[in-house]
Design a protein around this motif. Structure first.
Motif, PDB file in Angstrom:
ATOM      1  N   THR A 176     165.342  20.071  -7.331  1.00 43.58           N
ATOM      2  CA  THR A 176     165.763  19.806  -8.544  1.00 43.58           C
ATOM      3  C   THR A 176     165.516  18.525  -9.392  1.00 43.58           C
ATOM      4  O   THR A 176     164.655  18.474  -9.900  1.00 43.58           O
ATOM      5  CB  THR A 176     167.285  20.036  -8.636  1.00 43.58           C
ATOM      6  N   GLU A 177     166.036  17.709  -8.396  1.00 40.60           N
ATOM      7  CA  GLU A 177     165.497  16.009  -9.015  1.00 40.60           C
ATOM      8  C   GLU A 177     165.905  14.891  -7.700  1.00 40.60           C
ATOM      9  O   GLU A 177     166.464  15.302  -6.822  1.00 40.60           O
ATOM     10  CB  GLU A 177     166.256  15.728 -10.134  1.00 40.60           C
ATOM     11  N   ALA A 178     165.705  13.814  -8.064  1.00 35.79           N
ATOM     12  CA  ALA A 178     166.109  12.622  -7.317  1.00 35.79           C
ATOM     13  C   ALA A 178     167.471  12.276  -7.410  1.00 35.79           C
ATOM     14  O   ALA A 178     167.889  12.906  -8.465  1.00 35.79           O
ATOM     15  CB  ALA A 178     165.089  11.638  -7.493  1.00 35.79           C
ATOM     16  N   THR A 179     167.988  11.377  -6.691  1.00 39.13           N
ATOM     17  CA  THR A 179     169.191  10.980  -6.926  1.00 39.13           C
ATOM     18  C   THR A 179     169.772  10.259  -8.177  1.00 39.13           C
ATOM     19  O   THR A 179     170.865  10.501  -8.701  1.00 39.13           O
ATOM     20  CB  THR A 179     169.569  10.126  -5.835  1.00 39.13           C
ATOM     21  N   SER A 180     168.826   9.576  -8.949  1.00 43.15           N
ATOM     22  CA  SER A 180     168.826   8.934  -9.935  1.00 43.15           C
ATOM     23  C   SER A 180     167.596   8.890 -10.869  1.00 43.15           C
ATOM     24  O   SER A 180     167.440   8.160 -11.709  1.00 43.15           O
ATOM     25  CB  SER A 180     169.344   7.723  -9.833  1.00 43.15           C
ATOM     26  N   ALA A 181     166.903   9.933 -10.756  1.00 42.31           N
ATOM     27  CA  ALA A 181     165.607  10.326 -11.539  1.00 42.31           C
ATOM     28  C   ALA A 181     165.157  11.557 -11.480  1.00 42.31           C
ATOM     29  O   ALA A 181     165.439  12.501 -10.820  1.00 42.31           O
ATOM     30  CB  ALA A 181     164.580   9.385 -10.942  1.00 42.31           C
ATOM     31  N   ASN A 182     164.239  11.935 -12.267  1.00 38.91           N
ATOM     32  CA  ASN A 182     163.555  13.283 -12.444  1.00 38.91           C
ATOM     33  C   ASN A 182     162.469  13.329 -11.227  1.00 38.91           C
ATOM     34  O   ASN A 182     161.941  12.526 -11.084  1.00 38.91           O
ATOM     35  CB  ASN A 182     163.364  13.892 -13.737  1.00 38.91           C
ATOM     36  N   ALA A 183     162.264  14.544 -10.669  1.00 41.26           N
ATOM     37  CA  ALA A 183     161.224  14.484  -9.592  1.00 41.26           C
ATOM     38  C   ALA A 183     160.139  15.804 -10.272  1.00 41.26           C
ATOM     39  O   ALA A 183     160.601  16.650 -11.012  1.00 41.26           O
ATOM     40  CB  ALA A 183     161.742  15.354  -8.337  1.00 41.26           C
ATOM     41  N   HIS A 184     158.853  15.310  -9.716  1.00 45.83           N
ATOM     42  CA  HIS A 184     157.803  15.990 -10.465  1.00 45.83           C
ATOM     43  C   HIS A 184     156.794  16.103  -9.226  1.00 45.83           C
ATOM     44  O   HIS A 184     156.570  15.074  -8.284  1.00 45.83           O
ATOM     45  CB  HIS A 184     156.892  15.514 -11.663  1.00 45.83           C
ATOM     46  N   ILE A 185     155.850  17.149  -9.439  1.00 42.47           N
ATOM     47  CA  ILE A 185     154.442  17.183  -8.412  1.00 42.47           C
ATOM     48  C   ILE A 185     153.404  17.604  -9.538  1.00 42.47           C
ATOM     49  O   ILE A 185     153.523  18.128 -10.347  1.00 42.47           O
ATOM     50  CB  ILE A 185     154.581  18.277  -7.407  1.00 42.47           C
ATOM     51  N   ILE A 186     152.247  16.871  -8.737  1.00 41.51           N
ATOM     52  CA  ILE A 186     151.022  17.688  -9.326  1.00 41.51           C
ATOM     53  C   ILE A 186     150.441  18.485  -8.119  1.00 41.51           C
ATOM     54  O   ILE A 186     150.248  18.107  -6.974  1.00 41.51           O
ATOM     55  CB  ILE A 186     149.926  16.472  -9.181  1.00 41.51           C
ATOM     56  N   ASP A 187     150.648  19.756  -8.211  1.00 39.94           N
ATOM     57  CA  ASP A 187     150.456  20.818  -7.466  1.00 39.94           C
ATOM     58  C   ASP A 187     148.921  20.944  -6.868  1.00 39.94           C
ATOM     59  O   ASP A 187     148.239  20.203  -7.413  1.00 39.94           O
ATOM     60  CB  ASP A 187     151.135  22.234  -7.721  1.00 39.94           C
ATOM     61  N   SER A 188     148.714  21.900  -6.010  1.00 36.43           N
ATOM     62  CA  SER A 188     147.374  21.936  -5.515  1.00 36.43           C
ATOM     63  C   SER A 188     146.364  22.386  -6.628  1.00 36.43           C
ATOM     64  O   SER A 188     145.157  22.352  -6.071  1.00 36.43           O
ATOM     65  CB  SER A 188     147.770  23.026  -4.207  1.00 36.43           C
ATOM     66  N   ARG A 189     146.872  23.031  -7.753  1.00 35.44           N
ATOM     67  CA  ARG A 189     145.880  23.301  -8.788  1.00 35.44           C
ATOM     68  C   ARG A 189     145.549  22.314  -9.677  1.00 35.44           C
ATOM     69  O   ARG A 189     145.043  22.221 -10.504  1.00 35.44           O
ATOM     70  CB  ARG A 189     146.480  24.609  -9.426  1.00 35.44           C
ATOM     71  N   GLY A 190     146.396  21.081  -9.584  1.00 34.88           N
ATOM     72  CA  GLY A 190     146.276  19.779 -10.328  1.00 34.88           C
ATOM     73  C   GLY A 190     147.101  20.143 -11.609  1.00 34.88           C
ATOM     74  O   GLY A 190     146.937  19.452 -12.544  1.00 34.88           O
ATOM     75  N   VAL A 191     148.118  20.890 -11.565  1.00 33.49           N
ATOM     76  CA  VAL A 191     149.041  21.166 -12.547  1.00 33.49           C
ATOM     77  C   VAL A 191     150.229  20.195 -12.273  1.00 33.49           C
ATOM     78  O   VAL A 191     150.873  19.917 -11.267  1.00 33.49           O
ATOM     79  CB  VAL A 191     149.585  22.626 -12.820  1.00 33.49           C
ATOM     80  N   LEU A 192     150.836  19.596 -13.309  1.00 35.57           N
ATOM     81  CA  LEU A 192     152.352  18.786 -13.284  1.00 35.57           C
ATOM     82  C   LEU A 192     153.307  19.838 -13.455  1.00 35.57           C
ATOM     83  O   LEU A 192     153.454  20.742 -14.411  1.00 35.57           O
ATOM     84  CB  LEU A 192     152.200  17.696 -14.334  1.00 35.57           C
TER      85      LEU A 192
END
Length: 280
Positions: A176-192
């Motif tokens: 979902t998210e970090a304790t006090s921030a939003n979480a994101h990834i750049i996936d294996s395709r290069g998509v945010l």
């Protein structure tokens, strides 16, 4: 000694007092905002102010404080050049403890203070963050920025005991998210990939700006939950928040993200966000 704002007055921090019956203290009926301060000016306030209004409406708190004026004066009185300004609004202090507010209403308690911090030249941007995964156990209205942060405190304590920087919440198999921030990834395709804004995550102001910047970079963006497995296979991982801006995550549950070093896309997103912040 800092000057703080309390219920319409600017006072020394050691003289600020609230009632033991304050509803923020007795019932957790309180909301808050944190805005980054750069070059003596609070940034992104339009977005923070809009979110504060939504939070107050959800928490049933009436407040007509002119927050931009209060924040500007508070920053000036404390001579703050860089850091954060924190504000909190609670359901006020009735004459006694009762689940229901007085029928005639009660004035809210309004608080604000500054925190000096180096947010532009953050060494964590060079080394990256190490996080653990932690079961999601927060209440259903976590899309509202309330002061009900006990579970985040427990997760941060667990991260410290594990010798890492922070924790990412996992609901089922979705981050979902970090304790006090939003979480994101750049996936294996290069998509945010970023969890959509719903009751499951806070609608982060920095997140909003980050996704807009990503699109100007012609970076594909998907607003959807991402799984623990996807996070483990990601090229890069990152967080965004008012206090941290944009920071890379280089390890999740003991496993390196990508090559275990801050990634180039995250670095560029951070650079562009800081440029935008300074120009706002």
């Amino acid at each position: 000694m800092r000057t703080v704002y309390l219920n319409g007055a600017f006072v020394p921090e050691d003289e600020a007092r609230i009632s033991v019956f304050d509803r923020g203290f007795t019932f957790g009926q309180g909301v808050y905002e944190v805005s980054p301060v750069v070059a003596g000016k609070a940034r992104n306030w339009t977005h923070h102010g809009e979110r504060l209004a939504r939070s107050k409406a959800t928490a049933r708190i009436a407040d007509d404080t002119d927050w931009p004026a209060v924040i500007a004066e508070l920053i000036a009185r404390n001579g703050l050049e860089e850091g954060r300004v924190y504000l909190q609004v609670t359901g006020g202090a009735p004459a006694d403890r009762d689940f229901l507010s007085p029928a005639g209403g009660v004035a809210p308690t309004t608080i604000a203070y500054t925190q000096a911090a180096s947010i532009l030249d953050d060494p964590r941007a060079e080394r990256g963050l190490r996080v653990i995964l932690y079961p999601e156990g927060r209440w259903a209205l976590r899309g509202t920025k309330t002061t009900q942060l006990l579970y985040a405190v427990l997760a941060k304590e667990a991260a410290r005991e594990a010798g890492v920087d922070d924790a990412w919440f996992v609901d089922g198999d979705a981050v979902t998210e970090a304790t006090s921030a939003n979480a994101h990834i750049i996936d294996s395709r290069g998509v945010l990939v970023s969890h959509p804004v719903d009751h499951g995550v806070l609608p982060g102001v920095t997140r909003l700006c980050l996704l807009a910047i990503a699109r100007t970079m012609n970076l594909a963006v998907e607003e959807r939950p991402f799984s623990v497995a996807e996070a483990g296979e990601a090229r890069e991982a990152l967080i965004s928040g008012a206090g941290s801006l944009v920071l890379p995550v280089v390890e999740i549950d003991g496993k390196p993200v990508g090559n275990g070093a801050p990634g180039p896309v995250t670095a560029e997103l951070r650079r562009r966000y800081i440029d935008q912040l300074c120009a706002s």
